[in-house]
Design a protein around this motif. Structure first.
Motif, PDB file in Angstrom:
ATOM      1  N   THR A 147       0.848  -1.184   0.000  1.00 54.62           N
ATOM      2  CA  THR A 147       0.000   0.000   0.000  1.00 54.62           C
ATOM      3  C   THR A 147       0.883   1.233   0.000  1.00 54.62           C
ATOM      4  N   PRO A 148       0.683   2.135  -0.962  1.00 56.14           N
ATOM      5  CA  PRO A 148       1.537   3.332  -0.983  1.00 56.14           C
ATOM      6  C   PRO A 148       1.302   4.197   0.247  1.00 56.14           C
ATOM      7  N   SER A 149       2.343   4.894   0.640  1.00 55.21           N
ATOM      8  CA  SER A 149       2.216   5.806   1.775  1.00 55.21           C
ATOM      9  C   SER A 149       1.306   6.973   1.398  1.00 55.21           C
ATOM     10  N   VAL A 150       0.917   7.752   2.391  1.00 54.38           N
ATOM     11  CA  VAL A 150       0.058   8.907   2.133  1.00 54.38           C
ATOM     12  C   VAL A 150       0.730   9.850   1.147  1.00 54.38           C
ATOM     13  N   ARG A 151       2.024  10.056   1.292  1.00 48.48           N
ATOM     14  CA  ARG A 151       2.755  10.945   0.383  1.00 48.48           C
ATOM     15  C   ARG A 151       2.808  10.357  -1.025  1.00 48.48           C
ATOM     16  N   GLN A 152       3.001   9.057  -1.126  1.00 48.66           N
ATOM     17  CA  GLN A 152       3.006   8.415  -2.430  1.00 48.66           C
ATOM     18  C   GLN A 152       1.619   8.457  -3.067  1.00 48.66           C
ATOM     19  N   GLN A 153       0.579   8.288  -2.253  1.00 46.42           N
ATOM     20  CA  GLN A 153      -0.782   8.389  -2.772  1.00 46.42           C
ATOM     21  C   GLN A 153      -1.034   9.763  -3.380  1.00 46.42           C
ATOM     22  N   ALA A 154      -0.512  10.802  -2.751  1.00 45.87           N
ATOM     23  CA  ALA A 154      -0.670  12.156  -3.275  1.00 45.87           C
ATOM     24  C   ALA A 154       0.004  12.286  -4.640  1.00 45.87           C
ATOM     25  N   VAL A 155       1.165  11.637  -4.799  1.00 45.97           N
ATOM     26  CA  VAL A 155       1.854  11.653  -6.086  1.00 45.97           C
ATOM     27  C   VAL A 155       1.015  10.934  -7.144  1.00 45.97           C
ATOM     28  N   LEU A 156       0.482   9.776  -6.804  1.00 47.71           N
ATOM     29  CA  LEU A 156      -0.313   9.003  -7.762  1.00 47.71           C
ATOM     30  C   LEU A 156      -1.592   9.739  -8.142  1.00 47.71           C
ATOM     31  N   ASP A 157      -2.205  10.410  -7.183  1.00 47.20           N
ATOM     32  CA  ASP A 157      -3.380  11.232  -7.494  1.00 47.20           C
ATOM     33  C   ASP A 157      -2.996  12.398  -8.401  1.00 47.20           C
ATOM     34  N   ALA A 158      -1.794  12.929  -8.214  1.00 46.69           N
ATOM     35  CA  ALA A 158      -1.315  14.004  -9.086  1.00 46.69           C
ATOM     36  C   ALA A 158      -1.165  13.510 -10.523  1.00 46.69           C
ATOM     37  N   VAL A 159      -0.675  12.278 -10.679  1.00 41.31           N
ATOM     38  CA  VAL A 159      -0.561  11.695 -12.017  1.00 41.31           C
ATOM     39  C   VAL A 159      -1.933  11.608 -12.676  1.00 41.31           C
ATOM     40  N   LEU A 160      -2.924  11.128 -11.939  1.00 39.19           N
ATOM     41  CA  LEU A 160      -4.278  11.009 -12.483  1.00 39.19           C
ATOM     42  C   LEU A 160      -4.846  12.374 -12.842  1.00 39.19           C
ATOM     43  N   ASP A 161      -4.616  13.367 -11.988  1.00 36.55           N
ATOM     44  CA  ASP A 161      -5.097  14.726 -12.281  1.00 36.55           C
ATOM     45  C   ASP A 161      -4.464  15.254 -13.569  1.00 36.55           C
ATOM     46  N   LEU A 162      -3.178  15.013 -13.743  1.00 40.06           N
ATOM     47  CA  LEU A 162      -2.489  15.482 -14.944  1.00 40.06           C
ATOM     48  C   LEU A 162      -3.015  14.774 -16.192  1.00 40.06           C
ATOM     49  N   MET A 163      -3.350  13.510 -16.075  1.00 39.14           N
ATOM     50  CA  MET A 163      -3.918  12.794 -17.214  1.00 39.14           C
ATOM     51  C   MET A 163      -5.257  13.397 -17.626  1.00 39.14           C
ATOM     52  N   VAL A 164      -6.076  13.754 -16.645  1.00 38.56           N
ATOM     53  CA  VAL A 164      -7.367  14.377 -16.933  1.00 38.56           C
ATOM     54  C   VAL A 164      -7.162  15.721 -17.622  1.00 38.56           C
ATOM     55  N   GLU A 165      -6.199  16.488 -17.131  1.00 39.38           N
ATOM     56  CA  GLU A 165      -6.011  17.860 -17.614  1.00 39.38           C
ATOM     57  C   GLU A 165      -5.196  17.945 -18.896  1.00 39.38           C
ATOM     58  N   GLU A 166      -4.202  17.071 -19.049  1.00 38.53           N
ATOM     59  CA  GLU A 166      -3.242  17.238 -20.142  1.00 38.53           C
ATOM     60  C   GLU A 166      -3.127  16.023 -21.055  1.00 38.53           C
ATOM     61  N   GLY A 167      -3.932  15.007 -20.839  1.00 41.50           N
ATOM     62  CA  GLY A 167      -3.861  13.838 -21.697  1.00 41.50           C
ATOM     63  C   GLY A 167      -2.555  13.096 -21.537  1.00 41.50           C
ATOM     64  N   ASP A 168      -1.956  12.744 -22.671  1.00 42.48           N
ATOM     65  CA  ASP A 168      -0.752  11.912 -22.604  1.00 42.48           C
ATOM     66  C   ASP A 168       0.536  12.716 -22.492  1.00 42.48           C
TER      67      ASP A 168
END
Length: 211
Positions: free
Chosen positions: A11-32
């Motif tokens: 299970t990723p740490s809370v800080r790692q989870q924030a990074v992974l959520d950032a990746v998902l946000d960037l995919m929504v906003e900027e595509g590939d």
């Protein structure tokens, strides 16, 4: 260095989870247009930290897909005391959480990018999504189906076939419509109703008759 997530299945740490959520946000906003630099800026961390945690871009993508897929649950059940009610609840939990995940903006963006990358061979995201999304989720649910068969509640010869049937009953044409831009929306109540209907249909196909 081999690609893949340095955090593996933990299970990723809370800080790692924030990074992974950032990746998902960037995919929504900027595509590939996803780079390690962009992720580091959005997550307010250094690139060195990203490489330490995830090794490389494929490792980061793998961890992101696993993080998104971890939201799909199968509920709690005791295999040795499984009854129809507990089996139905576990199947409904899977169906409800899976529908919630695939209809989210993050998953729509992620899957669109994966499809495009698979067609163009731009990255390994397509195979990453298959291995850590669809196939991993299947491996998570199949023991529930097999426990139902062992308890005499379900009858099927092939677990993969039974899983694919249930998967199809839950998803119907929802995911493809979302990926193609259909503006369908689901509230929590509608998702629960769809999940309950899929479970009812699956049990009608595979449930053992009461003796």
């Amino acid at each position: 260095m081999a690609s893949g997530s340095a955090i593996h299945d933990a299970t990723p740490s809370v800080r790692q989870q924030a990074v992974l959520d950032a990746v998902l946000d960037l995919m929504v906003e900027e595509g590939d247009q996803l780079t390690m630099d962009a992720v580091a800026r959005r997550a307010s961390c250094s690139k060195e930290t990203l490489y330490k945690w995830f090794r490389d871009r494929d490792g980061l993508l793998t961890a992101t897909v696993r993080w998104q897929a971890s939201r799909v649950r199968t509920g709690q059940y005791e295999a040795h005391a499984l009854d129809v009610a507990a089996l139905s609840e576990s199947l409904r939990d899977f169906a409800t959480t899976w529908l919630g995940v695939i209809s989210s903006r993050a998953s729509i963006a992620l899957n669109r990018i994966a499809i495009g990358d698979a067609a163009s061979r731009k990255s390994n995201l397509g195979s990453i999504v298959l291995a850590n999304g669809r196939f991993a989720i299947g491996d998570r649910l199949k023991p529930v189906l097999e426990a139902g068969r062992a308890a005499g509640l379900l009858a099927f010869d092939d677990t993969e076939t039974a899983f694919r049937t249930f998967f199809g009953l839950v998803g119907r044409d929802v995911q493809i419509r979302l990926l193609l831009g259909d503006a369908i929306t689901f509230d929590a109540a509608e998702i629960r109703r769809d999940a309950a209907r899929a479970v009812e249909q699956f049990l009608a196909l595979y449930g053992q008759p009461k003796r």
